[in-house]
Design an enzyme around this catalytic site. Structure first.
Site, short mmCIF file in Angstrom:
data_model
loop_
_atom_site.label_atom_id
_atom_site.label_comp_id
_atom_site.label_asym_id
_atom_site.label_seq_id
_atom_site.Cartn_x
_atom_site.Cartn_y
_atom_site.Cartn_z
N ARG A 185 0.81 -1.22 0.00
CA ARG A 185 0.00 0.00 0.00
C ARG A 185 0.84 1.26 0.00
NH1 ARG A 185 -2.23 -4.02 2.89
NH2 ARG A 185 -4.43 -4.52 2.46
N HIS B 248 -0.58 -2.60 -4.62
CA HIS B 248 0.01 -3.53 -5.59
C HIS B 248 0.07 -2.98 -7.01
CE1 HIS B 248 0.40 -6.44 -2.51
NE2 HIS B 248 -0.78 -7.01 -2.59
N HIS C 161 3.32 -13.06 -4.91
CA HIS C 161 2.13 -13.08 -4.04
C HIS C 161 1.47 -14.46 -3.95
CE1 HIS C 161 -1.37 -11.49 -1.96
NE2 HIS C 161 -0.88 -10.26 -2.04
N GLU D 224 5.34 -12.54 1.41
CA GLU D 224 5.70 -11.60 0.34
C GLU D 224 6.93 -10.78 0.75
OE1 GLU D 224 1.96 -9.33 -0.63
OE2 GLU D 224 1.19 -10.70 0.90
#
Length: 334
Positions: free
Chosen positions: A66, A91, A166, A298
């Site tokens: 974010r 993303h 991801h 991630e």
């Protein structure tokens, strides 16, 4: 054309698409030789292309995670990005690198099976400055190891770059339900706490004596009820021993099958995400994926780093190269 390609070395078989450089399937054995597909996803490429995946298996960018209010200033210029997650940009925006077709630059089935994808991101794409050339190479370097090497070059303007892989992992098998019985050990003594919109506040705090402490192996579900909404937090990878320029990030284990995943990386952070927003997604072989049916590991630059001077910089200037390597090492423990 979007396709699915296969890499296999007799122990591991991985299927990867040029749509989003996405891992769609990953078959690994347990100690008895039973093979399971340990990643969430779809049987065909169509649902990915229709946008039905909550980022299953893909590479996200230009900036993973974010960015607060979808805004940042770089060298005195303010940039605005698409808002796609509450008040923030997530993303890479509406059409991030997970929702584009990558070029297949090389596909080798030799001694070290590998596939290399390339993507050219244009100046202004999703609001980001400058042209960027990106390559992502997946390879099976040893019988039990999948390696991902991501590189990006800023061609003509400084720009933030932070890519992430991801994949949603379930080491018991993609269709086996909750991952709350998996154990995790994370090589991190600190994490970045969040504001109410899931963006880091800018602080870096110790995990000790909190439900975020995975410095020793802990069942994921043991303290998750003390974390409103579940885990979706960036860990500061500050503990791992370093081997060949990579540090250990996390060890994930499924007690039912004994399958273990050790992840090594050169990234400074890792988002530990327990699939809190997955809600009845119809996946492979008739599986229905519910909340917490997978876990994402991630590795990344810190979220919102472009707006936080105290965080490691994610700015890449023309001629510089961004490099992010991940090594997924599979094994078994009884």
């Amino acid at each position: 054309m979007a396709e699915i390609f296969e890499l296999s070395n007799g122990t591991i078989t991985v299927k990867i698409s040029n749509w989003g450089a996405t891992i769609t399937s990953l078959l690994v054995p347990d100690s008895k030789g039973n093979v399971a597909d340990v990643v969430l996803g779809f049987d065909t490429i169509d649902p990915y292309m229709r946008g039905e995946a909550p980022y299953f298996g893909c590479i996200v960018g230009r900036v993973a995670n974010r960015i607060r209010d979808g805004k940042f200033t770089l060298d005195g210029v303010q940039y605005s990005l698409p808002i796609n997650n509450g008040p923030n940009s997530l993303h890479g925006g509406i059409t991030g690198y997970d929702k584009v077709l990558w070029e297949v630059a090389e596909h080798s089935k030799g001694e070290i099976p590998s596939i290399t994808f390339k993507y050219h991101s244009k100046d202004g794409e999703e609001g980001y400055p400058g042209n960027v050339s990106i390559t992502a190479t997946y390879s099976l370097h040893s019988p039990n190891t999948l390696k991902l090497e991501m590189e990006a070059v800023a061609e003509n303007k400084p720009t933030p770059i932070s890519l992430a892989q991801h994949t949603y992992w379930n080491l018991a098998g993609h269709n086996s339900g909750s991952i709350l019985d998996h154990t995790a050990q994370i090589w991190a003594e600190h994490m970045t706490p969040l504001d109410p919109t899931s963006v880091p506040t800018g602080e870096i705090i110790p995990v000790k004596d909190s439900p975020f402490d995975f410095t020793t192996e802990y069942k994921i579900g043991a303290r998750i009820d003390k974390v409103p909404g579940g885990y979706d937090h960036n860990y500061v990878l500050d503990l791992g021993e370093e081997i060949n320029g990579l540090k250990r990030a996390v060890k994930l284990k499924d007690p039912s099958s004994g399958r273990v995943l050790n992840l090594w990386t050169n990234a400074p952070g890792m988002q530990f995400y327990t699939a809190n927003y997955v809600d009845g997604v119809a996946g492979k072989s008739g599986a229905i994926y519910q909340k917490q049916s997978g876990v994402c590991l991630e590795t990344q630059g810190f979220p919102n780093a472009i707006n936080e001077p105290k965080f490691p910089s994610i700015v890449v200037r023309p001629g510089e190269k961004y490099n992010h390597t991940m090594v997924f090492e599979f094994s078994n423990e009884s």
